[in-house]
Write a protein that holds these residues in place. Structure first.
Motif, short mmCIF file in Angstrom:
data_model
loop_
_atom_site.label_atom_id
_atom_site.label_comp_id
_atom_site.label_asym_id
_atom_site.label_seq_id
_atom_site.Cartn_x
_atom_site.Cartn_y
_atom_site.Cartn_z
N HIS A 137 0.85 -1.19 0.00
CA HIS A 137 0.00 0.00 0.00
C HIS A 137 0.89 1.24 0.00
N ALA A 138 0.49 2.26 -0.75
CA ALA A 138 1.21 3.53 -0.78
C ALA A 138 0.38 4.58 -0.05
N TYR A 139 1.05 5.33 0.81
CA TYR A 139 0.41 6.43 1.53
C TYR A 139 0.73 7.73 0.82
N HIS A 140 -0.24 8.63 0.75
CA HIS A 140 -0.05 9.94 0.12
C HIS A 140 -0.39 10.99 1.16
N VAL A 141 0.65 11.72 1.61
CA VAL A 141 0.48 12.69 2.68
C VAL A 141 1.08 14.03 2.27
N ASN A 142 0.62 15.08 2.93
CA ASN A 142 1.16 16.41 2.69
C ASN A 142 2.15 16.82 3.77
N SER A 143 2.20 16.06 4.84
CA SER A 143 3.17 16.31 5.92
C SER A 143 3.38 14.98 6.64
N ASP A 144 4.42 14.92 7.45
CA ASP A 144 4.67 13.68 8.20
C ASP A 144 3.42 13.30 8.96
N ARG A 145 3.08 12.03 8.90
CA ARG A 145 1.82 11.60 9.50
C ARG A 145 1.92 10.15 9.96
N SER A 146 1.12 9.82 10.96
CA SER A 146 1.07 8.45 11.47
C SER A 146 -0.28 7.83 11.18
N PHE A 147 -0.28 6.51 10.98
CA PHE A 147 -1.50 5.77 10.70
C PHE A 147 -1.57 4.52 11.58
N ASN A 148 -2.73 4.24 12.11
CA ASN A 148 -2.96 2.96 12.79
C ASN A 148 -3.33 1.93 11.73
N ILE A 149 -2.61 0.83 11.72
CA ILE A 149 -2.86 -0.24 10.76
C ILE A 149 -3.43 -1.42 11.52
N MET A 150 -4.50 -2.03 10.99
CA MET A 150 -5.09 -3.19 11.66
C MET A 150 -5.21 -4.35 10.69
N LEU A 151 -4.85 -5.54 11.18
CA LEU A 151 -5.05 -6.78 10.44
C LEU A 151 -6.00 -7.65 11.27
N GLU A 170 1.35 2.93 15.72
CA GLU A 170 1.25 3.70 14.49
C GLU A 170 2.40 3.40 13.54
N CYS A 171 2.12 3.62 12.30
CA CYS A 171 3.14 3.55 11.27
C CYS A 171 3.23 4.95 10.69
N CYS A 172 4.42 5.52 10.75
CA CYS A 172 4.51 6.91 10.28
C CYS A 172 4.99 6.95 8.84
N VAL A 173 4.52 7.93 8.12
CA VAL A 173 4.90 8.16 6.73
C VAL A 173 5.55 9.53 6.67
N VAL A 174 6.73 9.57 6.06
CA VAL A 174 7.49 10.82 5.96
C VAL A 174 7.16 11.47 4.62
N ALA A 175 6.80 12.74 4.67
CA ALA A 175 6.49 13.48 3.45
C ALA A 175 7.76 13.63 2.60
N ASP A 176 7.59 13.76 1.29
CA ASP A 176 8.73 13.92 0.39
C ASP A 176 9.50 15.20 0.71
N GLU A 177 10.80 15.14 0.50
CA GLU A 177 11.65 16.33 0.68
C GLU A 177 11.18 17.42 -0.27
N GLU A 178 10.75 17.05 -1.48
CA GLU A 178 10.26 18.01 -2.47
C GLU A 178 9.05 18.76 -1.90
N TYR A 179 8.14 18.06 -1.24
CA TYR A 179 6.96 18.71 -0.66
C TYR A 179 7.41 19.67 0.45
N ARG A 180 8.35 19.23 1.27
CA ARG A 180 8.83 20.09 2.36
C ARG A 180 9.47 21.37 1.81
N THR A 181 10.22 21.23 0.72
CA THR A 181 10.88 22.40 0.11
C THR A 181 9.82 23.35 -0.46
#
Length: 185
Positions: A137-151, A170-181
């Protein structure tokens, strides 16, 4: 001359998770016929038209009902593997990479244990789901964010277990450096 009894019975449920309590009911005629129930060739219950029985161990169970009005006048009904009792599976998983980047695939590895697991239900915390055993699964975020994942895993007896990601839940997703810039400009 006495006619042979007509032996019949039913259970309120035939599939469940240990410990599994089932209510058995005889519909044998005549109604006053003597009854002998035998469960898995080990437990005998006498003269009960209706009773509850608890299966503590997973497995397939045979249930038999016998009725004898006299030495020469009897009938039986044997239902082989009539009751399926399952054990609870244990849901578990991990993912890679440990800290995913925005838009890049995260591989989820199912580490669940238990017999006859037939269904997998993943909830990725962003509204997306999957029923695959080992999804990506791919996450699409605008800033660093955490998600609760359940199986949640379920076996052929309908027994389920759920696991939520345990790394601080939680599983955190780091926003792209390009987005941060772009955001800084």
């Amino acid at each position: 001359i006495t006619s042979e009894p007509t032996v019949n019975f039913h259970a309120n449920a035939t599939v469940g998770c240990a410990p599994f309590t089932v209510q058995f009911t005889s519909t044998t005629t005549p109604q006053n016929a003597p009854l002998t129930w035998v469960i898995n060739n080990t437990d005998t219950i006498l003269d009960e038209t209706q009773f509850d029985y608890t299966f503590d161990t997973p497995g397939l169970y045979t249930v038999a009902l016998y009725s004898n009005l006299s030495e020469d006048c009897g009938s039986e009904l044997v239902r082989e593997d009539y009751i399926l009792v399952g054990d609870y599976p244990h849901a578990d998983f991990t993912w890679s990479p440990d800290i995913p980047n925005n838009g890049r695939m995260v591989s989820f590895a199912n580490l669940s244990t238990g017999d006859n697991i037939t269904n997998y239900h993943w909830s990725f915390g962003d509204g997306s789901i999957s029923n695959e055993s080992d999804p990506a699964h791919a996450y699409h975020v605008n800033s660093d964010r955490s998600f609760n994942i359940m199986l949640t895993v379920t076996n052929n007896a309908g027994c389920s277990d759920a696991e939520v990601s345990e790394r601080s839940n939680e599983c955190c997703v780091v926003a792209d450096e390009e987005y941060r810039t772009e955001k800084a400009d």
